[in-house]
Motif scaffolding. Structure first.
Motif, PDB file in Angstrom:
ATOM      1  N   LYS A 172       1.002  -1.211   0.047  1.00  0.00           N
ATOM      2  CA  LYS A 172       0.058   0.002   0.090  1.00  0.00           C
ATOM      3  C   LYS A 172       0.959   1.113  -0.097  1.00  0.00           C
ATOM      4  O   LYS A 172       1.708   1.162   0.686  1.00  0.00           O
ATOM      5  N   GLU A 173       0.703   2.177  -1.060  1.00  0.00           N
ATOM      6  CA  GLU A 173       1.328   3.446  -0.931  1.00  0.00           C
ATOM      7  C   GLU A 173       0.917   4.288  -0.100  1.00  0.00           C
ATOM      8  O   GLU A 173      -0.294   4.698  -0.091  1.00  0.00           O
ATOM      9  N   VAL A 174       1.825   5.235   0.465  1.00  0.00           N
ATOM     10  CA  VAL A 174       1.099   6.319   1.334  1.00  0.00           C
ATOM     11  C   VAL A 174       2.182   7.528   1.084  1.00  0.00           C
ATOM     12  O   VAL A 174       3.199   7.492   0.723  1.00  0.00           O
ATOM     13  N   ASN A 175       1.463   8.942   0.983  1.00  0.00           N
ATOM     14  CA  ASN A 175       2.308   9.943   0.390  1.00  0.00           C
ATOM     15  C   ASN A 175       3.160  10.406   1.527  1.00  0.00           C
ATOM     16  O   ASN A 175       2.647  10.881   2.609  1.00  0.00           O
ATOM     17  N   GLY A 176       4.342  10.094   1.852  1.00  0.00           N
ATOM     18  CA  GLY A 176       5.498  10.507   2.723  1.00  0.00           C
ATOM     19  C   GLY A 176       5.700  11.860   2.928  1.00  0.00           C
ATOM     20  O   GLY A 176       6.308  12.486   3.587  1.00  0.00           O
ATOM     21  N   ALA A 182      -1.142  13.996   8.627  1.00  0.00           N
ATOM     22  CA  ALA A 182      -1.955  13.486   7.393  1.00  0.00           C
ATOM     23  C   ALA A 182      -1.107  12.137   7.022  1.00  0.00           C
ATOM     24  O   ALA A 182      -1.982  11.214   6.512  1.00  0.00           O
ATOM     25  N   VAL A 183      -0.013  11.768   7.302  1.00  0.00           N
ATOM     26  CA  VAL A 183       0.557  10.315   6.830  1.00  0.00           C
ATOM     27  C   VAL A 183      -0.090   9.394   7.818  1.00  0.00           C
ATOM     28  O   VAL A 183      -0.708   8.541   7.387  1.00  0.00           O
ATOM     29  N   SER A 184      -0.161   9.910   9.006  1.00  0.00           N
ATOM     30  CA  SER A 184      -0.723   8.923  10.035  1.00  0.00           C
ATOM     31  C   SER A 184      -2.284   8.515   9.654  1.00  0.00           C
ATOM     32  O   SER A 184      -2.623   7.404   9.830  1.00  0.00           O
ATOM     33  N   ALA A 185      -3.056   9.509   9.311  1.00  0.00           N
ATOM     34  CA  ALA A 185      -4.409   9.670   8.952  1.00  0.00           C
ATOM     35  C   ALA A 185      -4.373   8.793   7.681  1.00  0.00           C
ATOM     36  O   ALA A 185      -5.466   7.914   7.753  1.00  0.00           O
TER      37      ALA A 185
END
Length: 197
Positions: A172-176, A182-185
């Motif tokens: 799963k990609e996350v916007n780092g 925001a990353v945590s959410a």
């Protein structure tokens, strides 16, 4: 919940791992910490690791995998755990698959923190300038050359894990590049989807 973080150095993996570890009350297993505690506890595998390190050599994949295998048997890992710094290569990922299968467990998700690497270099340079401006000492390894070398090593050794886990449907990609909150959410949203599945 058993999960792995992927992403280049400076992507914020450590920060998010700590938040998840606290939120789910699962241990964050760092390869370095596990090695040190296995050596301190003088376990069989710890003794092997100590001999290798004392000789100034890098610990083999087999030893690291053995230490991970022993550590995840402990009670605090029953509800799950987060792996930090392992696997670093596809060979290690295959070893992890075998370890988990042998224990009747499986990986739930692999989170990849996507970042703009040039922005990370800028961030690093800003941090160095701010540290100097504050009259503090800059860490010896805190420089652009070392950082770019670490990025190179990441691309060569660890980035091949991205297609490996993509093929397994676990990535799963996350916007780092977003803020820590925001990353945590975004990660929380991924966990909620996983619970529904």
């Amino acid at each position: 919940m058993i999960l792995i973080f992927l992403g280049p150095p400076g992507a914020g993996k450590g920060t998010q791992a700590k938040l998840i570890s606290e939120k789910f009350d699962i241990p964050q297993l760092s390869t370095g910490d596990m090695l040190r505690s296995a050596v301190a506890a003088q376990t069989e595998i710890g003794k092997k690791a100590k001999a290798v390190m004392d000789a100034g050599n890098l610990v083999s994949d087999e030893i690291v995998a053995g230490i991970v295998s022993d550590r995840i048997e402990e009670d605090d890992c029953k509800p799950g755990f987060l792996l930090d710094g392992f696997p670093r290569t596809v060979v290690q990922a295959e070893m992890l698959d075998k370890i988990l299968a042998g224990k009747g467990r499986q990986l739930d998700v692999v989170l990849e923190l996507k970042v703009d690497e040039e922005a990370l270099v800028e961030r690093l340079n800003t941090r160095i300038e701010e540290t100097k401006a504050a009259g503090l000492e800059v860490r010896a390894d805190d420089n652009e050359e070392t950082f770019r070398h670490r990025l190179g090593v990441y691309h060569e050794q660890t980035a091949p894990l991205i297609p490996y886990y993509q093929d397994k449907g676990l990535l799963k990609e996350v916007n780092g590049m977003a803020s820590i909150d925001a990353v945590s959410a975004e990660i929380d949203g991924i966990f909620k989807e996983l619970e529904k599945a």
